[in-house]
Design a protein around this motif. Structure first.
Motif, PDB file in Angstrom:
ATOM      1  N   GLN A 350       0.646  -1.220   0.019  1.00 47.51           N
ATOM      2  CA  GLN A 350      -0.033   0.098  -0.112  1.00 47.51           C
ATOM      3  C   GLN A 350       0.767   1.297   0.147  1.00 47.51           C
ATOM      4  O   GLN A 350       0.436   2.386  -0.210  1.00 47.51           O
ATOM      5  CB  GLN A 350      -0.997   0.094   1.062  1.00 47.51           C
ATOM      6  N   VAL A 351       1.895   1.218   0.199  1.00 52.04           N
ATOM      7  CA  VAL A 351       3.070   2.350   0.458  1.00 52.04           C
ATOM      8  C   VAL A 351       3.356   2.933  -0.756  1.00 52.04           C
ATOM      9  O   VAL A 351       3.820   2.415  -1.762  1.00 52.04           O
ATOM     10  CB  VAL A 351       4.300   2.063   1.205  1.00 52.04           C
ATOM     11  N   ASP A 352       3.012   4.038  -1.155  1.00 51.99           N
ATOM     12  CA  ASP A 352       3.222   4.764  -2.535  1.00 51.99           C
ATOM     13  C   ASP A 352       2.597   3.949  -3.742  1.00 51.99           C
ATOM     14  O   ASP A 352       3.251   3.673  -4.712  1.00 51.99           O
ATOM     15  CB  ASP A 352       4.584   5.155  -2.941  1.00 51.99           C
ATOM     16  N   SER A 353       1.549   3.262  -3.504  1.00 51.30           N
ATOM     17  CA  SER A 353       0.757   2.570  -4.634  1.00 51.30           C
ATOM     18  C   SER A 353       0.417   3.363  -5.849  1.00 51.30           C
ATOM     19  O   SER A 353       0.461   4.481  -5.734  1.00 51.30           O
ATOM     20  CB  SER A 353      -0.276   1.697  -4.057  1.00 51.30           C
ATOM     21  N   SER A 354       0.155   2.902  -6.977  1.00 51.41           N
ATOM     22  CA  SER A 354      -0.433   3.591  -7.950  1.00 51.41           C
ATOM     23  C   SER A 354      -1.452   4.525  -7.610  1.00 51.41           C
ATOM     24  O   SER A 354      -1.897   5.524  -8.054  1.00 51.41           O
ATOM     25  CB  SER A 354      -0.511   2.615  -9.222  1.00 51.41           C
ATOM     26  N   ALA A 355      -2.465   3.826  -6.873  1.00 52.16           N
ATOM     27  CA  ALA A 355      -3.745   4.460  -6.411  1.00 52.16           C
ATOM     28  C   ALA A 355      -3.465   5.695  -5.778  1.00 52.16           C
ATOM     29  O   ALA A 355      -3.914   6.955  -5.819  1.00 52.16           O
ATOM     30  CB  ALA A 355      -4.537   3.703  -5.976  1.00 52.16           C
ATOM     31  N   HIS A 356      -2.359   5.581  -4.862  1.00 50.79           N
ATOM     32  CA  HIS A 356      -2.015   6.695  -4.053  1.00 50.79           C
ATOM     33  C   HIS A 356      -1.186   7.678  -4.760  1.00 50.79           C
ATOM     34  O   HIS A 356      -1.360   8.862  -4.556  1.00 50.79           O
ATOM     35  CB  HIS A 356      -0.921   6.095  -2.857  1.00 50.79           C
ATOM     36  N   ARG A 357      -0.206   7.454  -5.843  1.00 49.60           N
ATOM     37  CA  ARG A 357       0.372   8.167  -6.531  1.00 49.60           C
ATOM     38  C   ARG A 357      -0.674   9.001  -7.367  1.00 49.60           C
ATOM     39  O   ARG A 357      -0.702  10.188  -7.898  1.00 49.60           O
ATOM     40  CB  ARG A 357       1.155   7.685  -7.512  1.00 49.60           C
ATOM     41  N   GLN A 358      -1.638   8.402  -7.957  1.00 44.37           N
ATOM     42  CA  GLN A 358      -2.902   9.056  -8.607  1.00 44.37           C
ATOM     43  C   GLN A 358      -3.652  10.149  -7.671  1.00 44.37           C
ATOM     44  O   GLN A 358      -3.827  11.056  -8.248  1.00 44.37           O
ATOM     45  CB  GLN A 358      -3.854   8.120  -9.104  1.00 44.37           C
ATOM     46  N   LEU A 359      -3.735   9.835  -6.616  1.00 41.92           N
ATOM     47  CA  LEU A 359      -4.235  10.735  -5.617  1.00 41.92           C
ATOM     48  C   LEU A 359      -3.490  11.879  -5.309  1.00 41.92           C
ATOM     49  O   LEU A 359      -3.801  12.862  -5.180  1.00 41.92           O
ATOM     50  CB  LEU A 359      -4.744  10.062  -4.238  1.00 41.92           C
ATOM     51  N   ALA A 360      -2.071  11.763  -5.486  1.00 41.75           N
ATOM     52  CA  ALA A 360      -1.194  12.772  -5.070  1.00 41.75           C
ATOM     53  C   ALA A 360      -1.051  13.660  -6.530  1.00 41.75           C
ATOM     54  O   ALA A 360      -1.082  15.040  -6.250  1.00 41.75           O
ATOM     55  CB  ALA A 360       0.391  12.125  -4.969  1.00 41.75           C
ATOM     56  N   LEU A 361      -1.289  13.054  -7.450  1.00 43.57           N
ATOM     57  CA  LEU A 361      -1.449  13.937  -8.817  1.00 43.57           C
ATOM     58  C   LEU A 361      -2.861  14.752  -8.780  1.00 43.57           C
ATOM     59  O   LEU A 361      -2.814  16.045  -8.968  1.00 43.57           O
ATOM     60  CB  LEU A 361      -1.665  13.028  -9.975  1.00 43.57           C
ATOM     61  N   GLN A 362      -4.060  14.114  -8.309  1.00 41.83           N
ATOM     62  CA  GLN A 362      -5.085  14.778  -8.105  1.00 41.83           C
ATOM     63  C   GLN A 362      -5.054  15.810  -7.146  1.00 41.83           C
ATOM     64  O   GLN A 362      -5.390  17.148  -7.201  1.00 41.83           O
ATOM     65  CB  GLN A 362      -6.263  13.952  -7.831  1.00 41.83           C
ATOM     66  N   ALA A 363      -4.380  15.711  -6.152  1.00 48.71           N
ATOM     67  CA  ALA A 363      -4.160  16.743  -5.158  1.00 48.71           C
ATOM     68  C   ALA A 363      -3.434  17.983  -5.700  1.00 48.71           C
ATOM     69  O   ALA A 363      -3.670  19.053  -5.322  1.00 48.71           O
ATOM     70  CB  ALA A 363      -3.442  16.186  -3.754  1.00 48.71           C
ATOM     71  N   ALA A 364      -2.327  17.725  -6.095  1.00 51.94           N
ATOM     72  CA  ALA A 364      -1.666  18.590  -6.874  1.00 51.94           C
ATOM     73  C   ALA A 364      -2.461  19.341  -7.924  1.00 51.94           C
ATOM     74  O   ALA A 364      -2.372  20.839  -8.072  1.00 51.94           O
ATOM     75  CB  ALA A 364      -0.242  18.034  -7.461  1.00 51.94           C
ATOM     76  N   LEU A 365      -2.903  18.795  -8.618  1.00 50.64           N
ATOM     77  CA  LEU A 365      -3.937  19.593  -9.742  1.00 50.64           C
ATOM     78  C   LEU A 365      -4.805  20.409  -9.107  1.00 50.64           C
ATOM     79  O   LEU A 365      -5.103  21.584  -9.343  1.00 50.64           O
ATOM     80  CB  LEU A 365      -4.640  18.468 -10.847  1.00 50.64           C
ATOM     81  N   GLU A 366      -5.588  19.880  -7.953  1.00 49.93           N
ATOM     82  CA  GLU A 366      -6.493  20.828  -7.396  1.00 49.93           C
ATOM     83  C   GLU A 366      -5.982  21.983  -6.655  1.00 49.93           C
ATOM     84  O   GLU A 366      -6.411  22.872  -6.144  1.00 49.93           O
ATOM     85  CB  GLU A 366      -7.394  19.824  -6.366  1.00 49.93           C
TER      86      GLU A 366
END
Length: 870
Positions: A350-366
């Motif tokens: 679960q650490v730095d999983s692809s889903a978590h990285r996608q959320l990091a991208l979403q957070a950066a975009l927002e």
């Protein structure tokens, strides 16, 4: 269960497996009894040991060692690889409570994965635990404060609601088991200056305390149900906060119903003796703190509690009460294992999983805030040749900010733009340092591998400390800017033991005086530090060991001839990475930027600040910066010169501000074609910036702070009075107001309807408003609701009373409903009393503050008065 403890009390040893069995079958109702029974079996020295953050094991009671210090401000921090989200101020720019909940969930999930990897019932060292000292919800009252980047901005309501979302994400929704424990900090009235924080006494008015400094903490406890809280360094009206029973007992526990534990900021108890002079020694300071309600000492001052008990300063029951709360928390997050624990199976996958990285991208975009877009320059047209310049275009530290984990595959803005627009379309030049006297990583343009074929240096990675044998890995590193905190440079090496030798050539961009530096992020409170050596033309110019963070060497180059360079790092300590940095002649760097601009159709300049100049108690004193705070809120002169140089070309100019706080971009507002505030955007920041500039994503973020024109707009930094600060009390014209942000589309408002035109004090008001995307592309709008009170003494100009981020397709409309509770409708008088007061009120709903954007307004009358509890 009661029989188990009855047997234990006869003197038989409680082993680890027995305590785990107890924890596994205990019910929520039985837990306090069982914890109290455990505490009753401890000796006084054992009790004292467990009241300090580095709590040792007690083998005879089956208690494992546990260090309470863990961080998770914008990702699980300081314990190796983790998903690194935008810094907190960037998350706040999303104005998205749901996003903060998701981020908090990821933070605690990754913390739980690492906790589980060690194992329930085993010793957990610092940063391996589930007591997470976040979020920081101090009010960002003044942009000069270097730690403001860690906060959710300047508004009490926005801060409180984002905190509630984050806390719920951290702790989870299981009523019995916590995924982790959130610790809002620093309670209370703490926001700089850094240089005096250990002994600062705040003399804040009762009005400002109640109206500005307390509401977010109240929301975190009452609505968020945070299971712990951290008391601050400062004193309030002469009493150190960590010894103030009016705050920690009367307000926190009695008025707000807090059931958790209080932890001190690190060494705050010792500060009471050394800097506040509150008590003559730590025995008496510790006694005062624990009596007031501080359960846990981050530090070792509580080691004197044994003396305090013997000398009669505090009774042992006060220790028992604190220990009961602490062990109840350890039991609640399952340190000894628990039946039906929903989080026990979370694994390292679960650490730095692809889903978590996608959320990091979403957070950066927002988090991206579009501040200017003259002539609709953005989105940039496909096929444009871009000159990418600026000291923040290609640095890791401006992605990760502070209190961060290690990003596994960080994307800098330069890399993101190359990927999105094509490397052949990008010309890059660093252009300037962050500020005069502040080294930055040597860019790839000034480094070349020994064979001359690649930018960067060739690194040889050894699994020995003396460079013996063949390298375990040889690779080309584009630049030397690495965060290796608790991780190895490669899977073939061990995180605690390796050596690296980089070789190649240094290419000076021009003749002149250079400063080369090797920056090592030194570990705090650790056994040993790493050694670095830098050779230029086979001459040793830096021989660094010990505790110095940055080791400079001054060199003069007569021309642009290449010079051999070799950097050696021996990682035998616990330090956290390495950066090869420089200060190059200004004329040479500006000439490089000008040359890149000549080959481009448009310029994208990455300017702002960095964690090297703004942050917690930094050792820096250069023009504009002091001790981690700023003395001038303008863009540093070296970067201003860069903007003016590239703008002279006449090419369109996009300014991307990367910082943790507001910067007075007066020149850029007047002369740049577009401005984007990107903050410190996390591991996916480069991709997010590229998507916004390319138009793949329509920016919708809003400023959580006011951008002022100049430092002179602000009251004295040392004053905590709110008059003249933040959008609520600032009467001047801001550069960019709180709540401001543009879009690539347009939104219109209509049909504001209020549930009543006359409202009895104590009733809630419902408001509905319709927002429509009347532009040609989909986008996010942040609907903001502001209350304007009657002309009352000390009332804010406007007060945010509701917000919602919504996504609307082109042409789509949506009706949104907001409820304004009596607390949101209330005012605070000079004595700090809060009440709903009679009078005529205005409510505004729109995409910005009243007078700063589209919106609709309505009026209503409150009849009668009603006092509200604290």
């Amino acid at each position: 269960m009661r029989q188990v403890f009855a047997i234990s009390k006869t003197g038989m040893l409680v082993t680890a497996w027995l305590w785990m069995a107890v924890a596994a079958c205990v019910t929520a109702q039985d837990a306090p009894t069982q914890v109290s029974a455990l505490v009753a079996r401890m000796t006084l020295p054992e009790k004292v040991s467990q009241l300090q953050s580095g709590a040792p094991a007690i083998p005879r009671l089956g208690i494992a060692a546990y260090d309470w210090w863990s961080e998770g401000l914008h990702g699980n921090a300081r314990d190796g690889y983790a998903t690194v989200f935008p810094q907190a101020i960037g998350l706040a720019s999303s104005w998205d409570v749901g996003l903060l909940n998701q981020v908090g969930t990821v933070v605690s999930t990754e913390a739980r994965a690492k906790f589980n990897a060690v194992g329930a019932g085993h010793d957990h060292a610092r940063y391996q635990g589930l007591s997470i000292w976040s979020p920081n919800i101090n009010i960002f009252r003044d942009p000069r404060w270097g730690r403001g980047q860690e906060t959710y901005g300047e508004d009490p309501y926005l801060t409180g609601q984002l905190a509630v979302g984050f806390i719920h994400g951290i702790q989870g929704d299981d009523p019995v088991h916590l995924r982790a424990i959130a610790t809002p900090k620093h309670f209370v009235v703490h926001s700089g200056p850094e240089s005096g924080r250990h002994g600062f006494d705040v003399d804040v008015s009762p009005h400002d305390l109640e109206a500005t400094y307390l509401p977010a903490f109240r929301a975190a406890i009452v609505e968020g149900q945070a299971a712990s809280i951290m008391c601050a360094y400062n004193a309030l009206h002469g009493t150190p906060v960590c010894a103030d029973d009016r705050l920690l007992t009367t307000l926190l526990r009695h008025d707000w119903g807090f059931k958790g534990y209080v932890v001190s900021d690190c060494d705050a108890i010792d500060d009471m003796t050394q800097f506040h002079y509150f008590k003559p020694d730590n025995a008496q300071s510790s006694a005062a703190a624990i009596r007031a309600g501080t359960d846990l000492d981050c530090g070792d001052a509580y080691a004197r509690l044994q003396d305090a008990v013997h000398q009669g300063y505090v009774g042992e029951p006060s220790l028992d009460a604190a220990l009961t709360r602490l062990f109840a928390a350890r039991q609640q997050f399952g340190e000894w294992g628990a039946a039906n624990d929903p989080y026990a199976t979370i694994g390292m996958d679960q650490v730095d999983s692809s889903a978590h990285r996608q959320l990091a991208l979403q957070a950066a975009l927002e988090s991206m805030v579009l501040l200017k877009n003259e002539h609709s320059l953005l989105p940039l047209q496909q096929g444009m040749r871009l000159a990418v310049v600026g000291p923040n275009a290609d640095t890791l530290e401006t992605l990760e900010a502070n209190y961060h984990g290690t990003a596994r595959a960080p994307v800098t803005p330069l890399l993101g733009l190359r990927e999105r627009f094509g490397a052949q379309q990008i010309r890059y030049a660093q252009g300037s340092p962050i500020a005069s006297g502040v080294p930055v990583p040597i860019p790839e343009t000034a480094l070349r591998t020994p064979d001359g074929a690649h930018a960067g240096l060739t690194g040889e990675y050894f699994d020995t400390l003396n460079f013996s044998g063949a390298p375990a890995l040889t690779r080309n590193d584009r630049l030397i800017d690495f965060d290796w905190d608790h991780v190895a440079p490669t899977d073939s090496l061990h995180a605690s033991r390796y050596a690296v030798r980089w070789r190649g050539e240094l290419l000076p961009p021009g003749a002149g005086d250079y400063t080369l530096a090797v920056h090592v992020d030194r570990c705090f409170d650790c056994a040993g530090h790493d050694t670095v050596r830098l050779y230029v033309d086979d001459r040793l110019v830096i021989d660094g060991r010990g505790s110095d963070a940055t080791m400079p060497a001054n060199l003069h180059f007569e021309n642009t001839r290449a010079h051999s360079i070799r950097l050696e790092l021996v990682h035998g300590g616990q330090d956290q990475g390495v950066r090869l940095q420089w200060l190059a002649p200004a004329d040479a760097q500006l000439a490089e930027a000008e040359a890149a601009t000549k080959q481009a159709d448009a310029v994208v300049a990455f300017v702002g600040l960095s964690p090297d100049v703004e942050g917690e108690e930094l050792k820096i004193d250069v023009p504009g910066f002091n001790g981690g705070d700023r003395t001038n809120i303008g863009l540093p002169a070296s970067q201003q010169a860069l903007l003016e140089r590239v703008a002279a070309s006449g090419k369109p100019l996009v300014v991307v501000l990367m910082s943790g706080s507001a910067v007075a971009l007066n020149w850029a507002k007047a002369h740049a074609d577009a401005i984007v505030a990107a903050w410190y955007p996390g591991e996916e920041g480069g991709d997010a910036i590229a998507q916004v500039l390319a138009g793949d994503y329509n920016p919708g973020g809003r400023l959580p702070v006011t951008f002022y024109h100049a430092t002179s707009d602000l009251p004295p930094f040392v004053s905590y009075a709110m008059q003249g600060r933040t959008y609520r009390y600032f009467t001047g014209t801001p550069l960019y107001p709180f709540g401001y942000g543009l879009s690539y589309t347009h939104f219109a408002y209509s049909d504001l309807k209020l549930s009543a035109s006359r409202l009895q004090a104590g009733e809630s008001l419902q408001a509905t408003v319709t927002v429509r995307n009347d532009g040609k592309r989909a986008g996010d709008e942040v609907v903001q609701v502001y209350l304007d009170a009657p002309d009352m003494p000390s009332a804010p100009r406007h007060a945010l009373a509701g917000f919602r981020r919504v996504h609307l397709a082109a042409g789509e409309s949506r009706s949104l409903r907001f409820e304004l509770t009596p607390r949101l409708l209330s005012q605070v008088d000079a004595q700090g009393g809060r009440a709903v007061e009679a009078g005529h009120y205005q409510l505004f709903a729109g995409g910005a503050q009243p007078g700063n954007g589209d919106g609709v307004a309505g009026t209503f009358v409150i009849v009668g008065d009603q006092s509200l509890p604290r």
